[in-house]
Design a protein around this motif. Structure first.
Motif: not given
Length: 119
Positions: A4-26
């Protein structure tokens, strides 16, 4: 073994939003439960959300109402939509089969993706 490869993280202010993705090898079609985990500084890795085949989802009390897990089997991808983020959400987030507790004794854990919530 599925990777599994995760992506989408980062720095965000309180109250903000992020969308993480996880892609599998199969294909993840045959994985009944997929999960998102996180490990905060000085804490053990914990299960945050699970997506069960058929549409059932479950969340830890700490994120309930703020996080939404979803999966797209056709794309071999699992998502975690995180809204109204709080500083205590700061952690490395991991994707894996949801049957694991989060311990390193179970499963194979990659580097994850860092989420930092700070002003």
């Amino acid at each position: 073994q599925v990777q599994f490869v995760e992506s989408g993280g980062g720095l965000v202010q309180p109250g903000g939003s992020l969308r993480l993705s996880c892609t599998a090898s199969r294909s993840i079609f045959n994985i009944y439960v997929m999960g998102w985990y996180r490990q905060a500084p000085g804490k053990q890795r914990e299960l945050v959300a699970t997506s069960i085949s058929g549409g059932v989802t479950n969340y830890a009390d700490s994120v309930k109402g703020r996080f939404t897990i979803s999966r797209d089997n056709a794309k071999n991808t699992v998502y975690l939509q995180m809204n109204n983020l709080k500083p205590e959400d700061t952690a490395v987030y991991y994707c894996n089969e949801g049957r694991y507790t989060g311990s390193n004794l179970e499963g194979d854990w990659g580097p994850g993706t860092q989420v930092t919530v700070s002003s």
